[in-house]
Design an enzyme around this catalytic site. Structure first.
Site, PDB file in Angstrom:
ATOM      1  N   CYS A 277     -20.287  -5.479  20.824  1.00 20.14           N
ATOM      2  CA  CYS A 277     -20.640  -6.118  22.100  1.00 20.14           C
ATOM      3  C   CYS A 277     -19.376  -6.470  22.905  1.00 20.14           C
ATOM      4  O   CYS A 277     -18.723  -5.570  23.417  1.00 20.14           O
ATOM      5  CB  CYS A 277     -21.561  -7.301  21.836  1.00 20.14           C
ATOM      6  SG  CYS A 277     -22.568  -7.692  23.267  1.00 20.14           S
TER       7      CYS A 277
ATOM      8  N   GLU B   1     -24.276  -8.061  13.098  1.00 19.01           N
ATOM      9  CA  GLU B   1     -24.167  -9.222  12.189  1.00 19.01           C
ATOM     10  C   GLU B   1     -25.359 -10.162  12.337  1.00 19.01           C
ATOM     11  O   GLU B   1     -25.509 -11.086  11.541  1.00 19.01           O
ATOM     12  CB  GLU B   1     -22.851  -9.966  12.453  1.00 19.01           C
ATOM     13  CG  GLU B   1     -22.834 -10.913  13.641  1.00 19.01           C
ATOM     14  CD  GLU B   1     -22.824 -10.221  15.006  1.00 19.01           C
ATOM     15  OE1 GLU B   1     -22.854  -8.973  15.052  1.00 19.01           O
ATOM     16  OE2 GLU B   1     -22.804 -10.940  16.015  1.00 19.01           O
TER      17      GLU B   1
ATOM     18  N   HIS C  69     -25.418  -6.384  18.247  1.00 19.12           N
ATOM     19  CA  HIS C  69     -24.798  -7.328  17.301  1.00 19.12           C
ATOM     20  C   HIS C  69     -25.296  -7.026  15.883  1.00 19.12           C
ATOM     21  O   HIS C  69     -26.318  -7.592  15.474  1.00 19.12           O
ATOM     22  CB  HIS C  69     -25.211  -8.760  17.642  1.00 19.12           C
ATOM     23  CG  HIS C  69     -24.443  -9.398  18.742  1.00 19.12           C
ATOM     24  ND1 HIS C  69     -23.489 -10.367  18.522  1.00 19.12           N
ATOM     25  CD2 HIS C  69     -24.498  -9.234  20.075  1.00 19.12           C
ATOM     26  CE1 HIS C  69     -22.987 -10.776  19.676  1.00 19.12           C
ATOM     27  NE2 HIS C  69     -23.584 -10.098  20.643  1.00 19.12           N
TER      28      HIS C  69
HETATM   29  N1  GLN Z   1     -21.410  -9.926  28.290  1.00 18.11           N
HETATM   30  C1  GLN Z   1     -20.408 -10.310  27.337  1.00 18.11           C
HETATM   31  C2  GLN Z   1     -19.027  -9.915  27.829  1.00 18.11           C
HETATM   32  O1  GLN Z   1     -18.876  -9.459  28.908  1.00 18.11           O
HETATM   33  C3  GLN Z   1     -20.668  -9.691  25.972  1.00 18.11           C
HETATM   34  C4  GLN Z   1     -21.883 -10.308  25.350  1.00 18.11           C
HETATM   35  C5  GLN Z   1     -21.863 -10.321  23.863  1.00 18.11           C
HETATM   36  O2  GLN Z   1     -20.850 -10.071  23.229  1.00 18.11           O
HETATM   37  N2  GLN Z   1     -22.993 -10.670  23.300  1.00 18.11           N
HETATM   38  O3  GLN Z   1     -18.102 -10.059  27.105  1.00 18.11           O
END
Ligand code: GLN
Length: 188
Positions: free
Chosen positions: A78, A173, A171
């Site tokens: 992410c 995890e 994610h």
């Molecule tokens: N939108 C977040 C960012 O720009 C990432 C979101 C996340 O890691 N769950 O870093």
């Protein structure tokens, strides 16, 4: 094998727990000397803009770039995927992207926090779908020829590998399914 989990901000604790479940030692990394001790690194989900500033504040930006250039295996989930991308289409000025994976990404491309969702992710070669949890997830808008796309959702890559870098827009995890962590632990 010593896996480091970048612990400046975000969902680092659950990555440590996942590695512990599969019998792999995981250390929190907040400093350049801690980074030097680990064989591989996870950059967790969280907020890429904040993590980028904290990398600078903790003197980790150049050491991390060096380790990535040296081929250290890295898993970015992410926000971690955003930091490892080559281009952040809508990043804030000065936001780091380390270019470990040749892709262009759009932050929050699946929508706001309230539009977070779960979806089964079909990973090439895996027997059953992986439970993907997408939280303000980045959309991978384009990926270069060297990027191996292992899973897509609605036509966009969500799990990819390039060399020793593995990235997911979800994610891993946040589920009890440890397959992404097990697979990462075997990457050369
Ligand atoms: N939108 C977040 C960012 O720009 C990432 C979101 C996340 O890691 N769950 O870093």
């Amino acid at each position: 094998m010593k896996v480091g989990v970048l612990a400046l901000q975000g969902a680092f604790g659950l990555h440590e727990r996942a590695f512990r479940r599969i019998g792999v030692a995981a250390l929190q990394v907040r400093t350049a000397s801690e980074l030097a001790e680990v064989d591989r690194l996870v950059i967790p989900g969280g907020e890429s803009t904040a993590m980028s500033k904290l990398l600078d504040a903790n003197g980790l930006t150049a050491p991390l770039a060096d380790r990535l250039a040296g081929g250290m295996p890295v898993l970015g989930t992410c926000a971690g995927l955003i930091l490892l991308a080559a281009e952040v289409v809508d990043g804030y000025p000065g936001q780091h992207c380390f270019g470990a994976v040749d892709m262009a990404v759009r932050r929050n491309g699946y929508g706001r926090q309230s539009e977070s969702f779960s979806a089964p992710v079909d990973v090439r070669g895996w027997e059953s779908a992986f439970p993907g949890v997408f939280i303000r997830a980045p959309v991978v808008e384009s990926a270069g020829a060297d990027v191996e796309v292992l899973a897509e959702l609605a036509g966009a890559p969500v799990l990819c590998r390039q060399g020793s870098a593995v990235v997911s827009s979800f994610h891993p995890e946040l589920s009890e399914d440890d397959r992404v962590h097990r697979w990462f632990a075997t990457q050369q």
